[in-house]
Each structure stands twice: as structure tokens, then as C-alpha cells.
Design an enzyme around this catalytic site. Structure first.
Site, short mmCIF file in Angstrom:
data_model
loop_
_atom_site.label_atom_id
_atom_site.label_comp_id
_atom_site.label_asym_id
_atom_site.label_seq_id
_atom_site.Cartn_x
_atom_site.Cartn_y
_atom_site.Cartn_z
N LYS A 277 4.68 -5.84 -5.64
CA LYS A 277 4.42 -4.51 -5.07
C LYS A 277 5.50 -3.54 -5.56
CE LYS A 277 2.97 -2.80 -0.54
NZ LYS A 277 3.11 -3.08 0.90
C1 E4P Z 1 1.03 -1.89 3.11
O1 E4P Z 1 0.92 -2.18 1.98
C2 E4P Z 1 1.88 -0.76 3.58
O2 E4P Z 1 3.21 -1.01 3.29
C3 E4P Z 1 1.65 -0.56 5.05
O3 E4P Z 1 0.25 -0.57 5.29
C4 E4P Z 1 2.29 0.68 5.62
O4 E4P Z 1 1.84 0.86 6.95
P1 E4P Z 1 2.55 1.85 7.98
O5 E4P Z 1 2.35 3.25 7.50
O6 E4P Z 1 1.85 1.59 9.28
O7 E4P Z 1 4.00 1.47 8.02
#
Ligand code: E4P
Length: 217
Positions: free
Chosen positions: A87
Site C-alpha cells: 500500500k
Molecule cells: C483503508 O485502506 C483506509 O486506510 C481506511 O479505510 C481509512 O479509513 P478511515 O478514514 O475511517 O480512517
């Protein structure tokens, strides 16, 4: 549409996996910190533990923000397990690194995407997944579902292979709206997934069926 769970909590990953509908996992540094996982060795072990619970892709996020650092971290993460997806944040060196990983056959998830232009760049670089964040756009009073429609439409027109992974999901209606918009994947905490089960008429109907069934016993 695939369902990923957005957590580093092993119990919640097991619970979602036991439902039989789980296709993968996404994590981020905040989710890892929430579980109290500290130190490089523990972090890497935790990713392997997650891969051993689920069958699908598991996103593990790099911390570096320079090209060499992202490549170094990403290659180490990818070497951990075949299910690992690296990622990478939507920054200039992140895009360069996604292109590098793409050429090497390493799967990537381009994260922190908030605009169609960013999604085009991620696709051009060959990202496996692009992660537009819904909840965080809603937080600043911006229509997040329109972004999903735009990215899905642009990718369809141009034949981009990058999968739209809707992230920062906060509730069941986000999931339904993403399904309608044609997102390839939604990643969400356990609660929004379980809330899809709920409808008051289901509860009322089941109570009545069970009460009537007792009349035959
Ligand atoms: C996933 O890949 C993201 O990091 C995550 O969904 C972020 O979510 P949040 O905005 O609730 O922290």
C-alpha cells in the site's frame, strides 16, 4: 463486488472470515497502532498472521515517502507472503514506486485518493487497486459517492485494469452506494458489514415465524 475488512484486529478478521464472505484485508499504520503492534519484527509477523487467516489480498502500508525507501519497504513486505499487496500513498514518489512495483509484478494499493485525477495517475502507473476514501470526504462536506462513479466511469471508458477499492467506509449505505456505483471492492470495519444483516422487519418476521412454529411442537 469483493468485501475486504479494514482492520488489523485478528479476532474481527476471523469473525468476518467465518461469515464466508471475506475476500481480503486492508490495514494502515493507524489501524496497526490501534492494536498496539510495535517494532518491525512484530509488525511483519502480524501481516503474516493476517495472511494465514484469510485467503485473499492483504494490504500492508509503507511508511517511507521517498522512492528508494518505498521500494525497499515494499519489496520486504511483498517478500513476506504471496497475499501481500504493497500500500503506497498518492504522492509523486509513490506513483514512481507503483510503476516500479507494477513492472516487477508486485501488487499495489494506491491509498489516500480523493480526486478523479489522482485515480487516473494511479491507474496509469499500473496500481492493482486504487483507494478513494469516502468517509473522510464526507467529513469535509464533499459528495464522496460521486467520486466513485467518476473513477468507475473513467476506468471503464479507458479500459484501465486498476480495481476501485472504496475505503474509509463508515456505514451500510456507503456499501450499498458503492455497489450501485460499480466499485470492485469495498473495505470496511466489521460493524458496517454486520449492519447489512439488519432490518426491523426481519426481526419482527422471524419472531412471528418462531412463535407460530411453537404451535406445531
Ligand atoms: C483503508 O485502506 C483506509 O486506510 C481506511 O479505510 C481509512 O479509513 P478511515 O478514514 O475511517 O480512517
Amino acid at each position: 463486488m469483493k468485501f475486504f475488512i479494514d482492520t488489523a484486529n485478528l479476532d474481527q478478521i476471523r469473525e468476518a472470515n467465518d461469515l464466508g464472505i471475506l475476500d481480503g484485508v486492508t490495514t494502515n499504520p493507524s489501524l496497526m497502532a490501534k492494536e498496539g503492534i510495535k517494532g518491525q519484527e512484530s509488525i511483519l509477523k502480524h501481516y503474516v498472521d493476517i495472511c494465514n487467516i484469510v485467503e485473499g489480498d492483504v494490504s500492508a502500508e509503507v511508511i517511507a515517502t521517498d522512492f528508494e525507501g518505498i521500494v525497499r519497504e515494499g519489496e520486504a513486505l511483498a517478500a513476506l507472503h504471496p497475499q501481500i499487496v504493497v500500500k503506497v500513498p498518492m504522492i509523486k514518489d509513490g506513483i514512481k514506486a507503483i510503476k516500479y512495483f507494477s513492472n516487477k509484478g508486485i501488487k499495489t494499493n494506491c491509498t489516500l485518493v480523493f480526486s478523479p485525477g489522482q485515480a487516473i495517475l494511479a491507474a496509469k502507473a499500473g496500481a492493482t487497486y486504487v483507494s478513494p476514501f469516502l468517509g473522510r470526504l464526507d467529513d469535509i462536506s464533499t459528495d464522496s459517492i460521486t467520486l466513485i462513479h467518476q473513477i468507475v466511469n473513467i476506468y471503464s471508458i479507458h479500459g484501465f485494469k486498476t480495481q476501485v477499492l472504496a475505503a474509509s467506509i463508515r456505514h451500510a449505505m456507503h456499501i450499498v452506494a458503492c455497489a450501485e456505483a460499480g466499485a470492485d471492492v469495498v473495505t470496511c470495519p466489521l460493524e458496517p458489514i454486520l449492519s447489512l444483516l439488519k432490518h426491523p422487519l426481519t426481526d419482527i418476521g422471524l419472531e412471528k415465524f418462531l412463535a407460530d412454529a411453537k404451535k406445531f411442537m
